[in-house]
Design a protein around this motif. Structure first.
Motif, short mmCIF file in Angstrom:
data_model
loop_
_atom_site.label_atom_id
_atom_site.label_comp_id
_atom_site.label_asym_id
_atom_site.label_seq_id
_atom_site.Cartn_x
_atom_site.Cartn_y
_atom_site.Cartn_z
N ALA A 142 37.25 -16.95 -79.51
CA ALA A 142 36.04 -17.93 -79.30
C ALA A 142 35.72 -18.11 -77.87
O ALA A 142 34.65 -18.18 -77.40
N ALA A 143 36.79 -18.29 -77.03
CA ALA A 143 36.88 -18.29 -75.71
C ALA A 143 36.03 -17.20 -74.91
O ALA A 143 35.14 -17.42 -73.91
N VAL A 164 33.04 -14.96 -84.85
CA VAL A 164 34.18 -15.33 -84.02
C VAL A 164 34.10 -17.16 -83.93
O VAL A 164 35.10 -17.71 -84.16
N PHE A 165 32.98 -17.52 -83.45
CA PHE A 165 32.67 -18.90 -83.57
C PHE A 165 33.11 -19.70 -84.94
O PHE A 165 33.76 -20.79 -84.73
N ASP A 166 32.68 -19.08 -85.96
CA ASP A 166 32.94 -19.59 -87.28
C ASP A 166 34.48 -19.79 -87.67
O ASP A 166 34.90 -20.62 -88.18
N ASP A 204 28.24 -23.47 -81.71
CA ASP A 204 28.17 -22.23 -81.38
C ASP A 204 27.82 -21.13 -82.31
O ASP A 204 27.12 -20.26 -81.88
N ALA A 205 28.31 -21.40 -83.82
CA ALA A 205 27.97 -20.28 -84.38
C ALA A 205 26.46 -20.62 -84.91
O ALA A 205 25.81 -19.35 -85.07
N ALA A 212 21.40 -18.16 -84.69
CA ALA A 212 19.76 -18.50 -84.34
C ALA A 212 19.34 -17.30 -83.64
O ALA A 212 18.21 -16.86 -83.55
N HIS A 213 20.28 -16.95 -82.51
CA HIS A 213 19.71 -15.92 -81.47
C HIS A 213 19.55 -14.47 -82.44
O HIS A 213 18.77 -13.64 -82.16
N GLY A 214 20.71 -14.56 -83.23
CA GLY A 214 20.51 -12.99 -84.10
C GLY A 214 19.40 -12.93 -84.82
O GLY A 214 18.77 -11.86 -85.02
#
Length: 129
Positions: free
Chosen positions: A42-43, A72-74, A81-82, A87-89
């Motif tokens: 995630a980092a 990865v964030f999830d 972040d997820a 949203a971006h995707g």
């Protein structure tokens, strides 16, 4: 295996292939996350998503890159972040790519493309439509 991407990363950096490096880093982070190092993955992805607007991953379109970031964030429990990555995707698929797809192929683009289908389903479920 995350280390499988290390040689690709070294070569991409050496020859300044930013798109290849971006893809290798994303796939390495996904592998790292699947191996249990969710915090480290995630980092890394947090650094990568800041560069996604400027650096297109080679042979990996933006919707898929954002879907990798969301997973990865999830996996690390980074819900904000997820959601941002989803949203971006979703925005990229529906607003950038879909208008370029000819009408007869739109349903296939949305449903038969595994990354699009999974990304949009997760985004719809978590963000609402």
């Amino acid at each position: 295996d995350p280390q499988a991407y290390d040689e690709v990363l070294r070569l991409a950096q050496r020859y300044e292939f930013a798109g290849v490096e971006m893809k290798a880093r994303l796939l390495r982070a996904l592998a790292q996350s699947r191996r249990g190092d969710t915090a480290g993955a995630a980092a890394q992805v947090r650094l990568l998503v800041a560069r996604l607007p400027q650096v297109q991953p080679a042979d990996l379109y933006p919707g898929e890159a954002w879907w990798i970031a969301a997973r990865v964030f999830d996996a690390n429990g980074d819900d904000d972040d997820a959601l941002m990555a989803l949203a971006h995707g979703m925005q990229w698929v529906r607003r950038k790519a879909l208008p370029q797809v000819p009408d007869p192929f739109r349903e296939s683009f949305l449903q038969r493309n595994a990354s699009n289908r999974a990304l949009l389903a997760a985004a719809d479920r978590r963000l609402g439509r």
